[in-house]
Write a protein that holds these residues in place. Structure first.
Motif, mmCIF file in Angstrom:
data_model
loop_
_atom_site.group_PDB
_atom_site.id
_atom_site.type_symbol
_atom_site.label_atom_id
_atom_site.label_comp_id
_atom_site.label_asym_id
_atom_site.label_seq_id
_atom_site.Cartn_x
_atom_site.Cartn_y
_atom_site.Cartn_z
ATOM 1 N N TYR A 213 -1.985 8.219 -8.010
ATOM 2 C CA TYR A 213 -3.059 8.214 -7.021
ATOM 3 C C TYR A 213 -4.351 8.777 -7.621
ATOM 4 N N ALA A 216 -5.862 6.216 -9.828
ATOM 5 C CA ALA A 216 -6.444 5.131 -9.042
ATOM 6 C C ALA A 216 -7.770 5.552 -8.427
ATOM 7 N N ASP A 219 -10.470 5.412 -10.927
ATOM 8 C CA ASP A 219 -10.876 4.030 -11.193
ATOM 9 C C ASP A 219 -11.609 3.398 -10.024
ATOM 10 N N ALA A 221 -10.366 2.949 -6.833
ATOM 11 C CA ALA A 221 -9.519 2.180 -5.922
ATOM 12 C C ALA A 221 -9.540 2.818 -4.536
ATOM 13 N N GLN A 225 -6.252 -0.781 -1.786
ATOM 14 C CA GLN A 225 -5.859 -1.142 -3.150
ATOM 15 C C GLN A 225 -4.737 -0.243 -3.659
ATOM 16 N N GLN A 226 -4.763 1.028 -3.271
ATOM 17 C CA GLN A 226 -3.661 1.918 -3.652
ATOM 18 C C GLN A 226 -2.352 1.468 -3.012
ATOM 19 N N ARG A 228 -1.601 -1.611 -2.135
ATOM 20 C CA ARG A 228 -1.182 -2.895 -2.709
ATOM 21 C C ARG A 228 -0.587 -2.738 -4.094
ATOM 22 N N HIS A 229 -1.174 -1.880 -4.927
ATOM 23 C CA HIS A 229 -0.774 -1.816 -6.329
ATOM 24 C C HIS A 229 0.130 -0.630 -6.662
ATOM 25 N N ILE A 230 0.221 0.360 -5.762
ATOM 26 C CA ILE A 230 1.044 1.541 -6.049
ATOM 27 C C ILE A 230 2.163 1.692 -5.028
ATOM 28 N N PRO A 233 4.697 -1.755 -4.424
ATOM 29 C CA PRO A 233 5.731 -1.929 -5.467
ATOM 30 C C PRO A 233 6.694 -0.745 -5.562
ATOM 31 N N ARG A 236 9.558 -0.888 -2.817
ATOM 32 C CA ARG A 236 10.208 -2.178 -2.614
ATOM 33 C C ARG A 236 11.715 -2.064 -2.405
ATOM 34 N N LEU A 316 6.246 1.974 -12.401
ATOM 35 C CA LEU A 316 4.814 2.011 -12.116
ATOM 36 C C LEU A 316 4.019 2.684 -13.219
#
Length: 317
Positions: A213, A216, A219, A221, A225-226, A228-230, A233, A236, A316
């Motif tokens: 985090y 992110a 960057d 985010a 976006q966190q 969706r990408h962290i 996944p 899951r 990740l």
């Protein structure tokens, strides 16, 4: 000429350090007892598991091939007669359409739980209070929930009183038609089981390393976006487990519709129908066959889900 070079002093030979004596092997009785100790701790749980889980399953499978009425000491072997009757009577499987309401409710349930788990995983004021509020309904007994919402949905009950405060006056019988009754019961299941999925999602999200985090945010985010990408996944496997539990639960709903309507007004589920076959119509053999079929359907659906969405390990980092 004589050699006047000084000679190095002779060193005494270095003796190896004495080796520690090897411990004597434990007696055979002690080794046997050490190997049996874990099984002694497991003895009582295994006894309960076999007595109250596997033995009834074996009995249910045996009864499914008989015409036992549940009371008579005599029973007769009928082969696959009960299974033939099940699959030649479409009315016995029509009740699975009711599970569609609970399947749709499980989608709402997972979505709501995932939303609140994501929000409350960040630093939010009073988040511990909100966690308790969301998880509390799951701690209440299903029978008590059924009786509470039975008065909630009755004519002139709590729901009608709340709607009247906002100027909405309705004479609609919430449990009087198949559609409204099933929607109402499915809404109760959402209220009850959202807390379970919420706790599963929250634990999975909090197990994600915090450094991800922080990186992110550096960057640039945002929260979406966190997620969706962290977060997505990372959770899951837990999300796949929740879907499996929701689908299997939708196929085997029992408590809430049985307490609130008893299966009336088109709210009868497959489990309620099975219970009625056994205890109301005294067809224990046929009910056992129906229970076996339901178990096989749930196992098949679970296997298909695992094949479609394999539980792959997500890295990740």
């Amino acid at each position: 000429m004589t050699d006047t070079t000084p000679k190095a002093p002779e060193r005494a030979p270095v003796e190896p350090p004495p080796t520690a004596p090897l411990p004597a092997p434990a007696p055979r009785a002690a080794r046997v007892w050490r190997g049996l100790t874990p099984w002694l701790f497991l003895l009582v749980p295994l006894a309960f598991l076999i007595t109250f889980t596997y033995a009834p399953i074996v009995n249910m499978l045996a009864y499914s091939f008989t015409d036992w009425d549940g009371l008579s000491p005599e029973l007769h072997y009928t082969g696959i007669g009960n299974y033939t009757e099940l699959f030649t009577r479409p009315d016995l499987f029509e009740v699975f359409w009711v599970s569609g309401y609970y399947l749709a409710a499980s989608v709402v349930q997972i979505g709501v739980a995932l939303y609140f788990a994501t929000i409350l995983s960040f630093d939010v004021r009073f988040r511990n209070l909100f966690k308790g509020v969301l998880f509390f309904p799951y701690l209440i007994n299903g029978v008590a929930i059924g009786f509470v919402f039975l008065y909630f949905f009755q004519d002139g009950g709590t729901l009608d009183s709340v709607l009247a405060l906002f100027g909405v006056h309705s004479d609609h019988a919430w449990l009087g038609t198949p559609v409204s009754a099933n929607v109402s019961l499915a809404g109760v299941s959402v209220w009850r089981y959202t807390g379970l999925n919420f706790v599963l999602f929250l634990g999975a999200i909090q197990s994600i390393p915090g450094e991800l985090y922080e990186a992110a945010e550096l960057d640039g985010a945002n929260r979406l976006q966190q997620f969706r990408h962290i977060i997505a996944p990372g959770i899951r496997p837990v999300l796949s487990l929740s879907v499996i539990l929701s689908v299997s639960g939708s196929l085997s709903v029992f408590e809430i519709p049985y307490i609130m309507t008893g299966g009336a007004t088109g709210t009868e589920t497959f489990v309620i129908q099975t219970v009625k076959l056994a205890f109301q119509f005294n067809k224990t053999g046929l009910a056992s066959a129906a229970a076996v079929v339901l178990l096989l359907i749930i196992l098949l659906v679970t296997w298909i889900q695992r094949r479609l969405v394999p539980d792959d390990k997500v890295d990740l980092v």
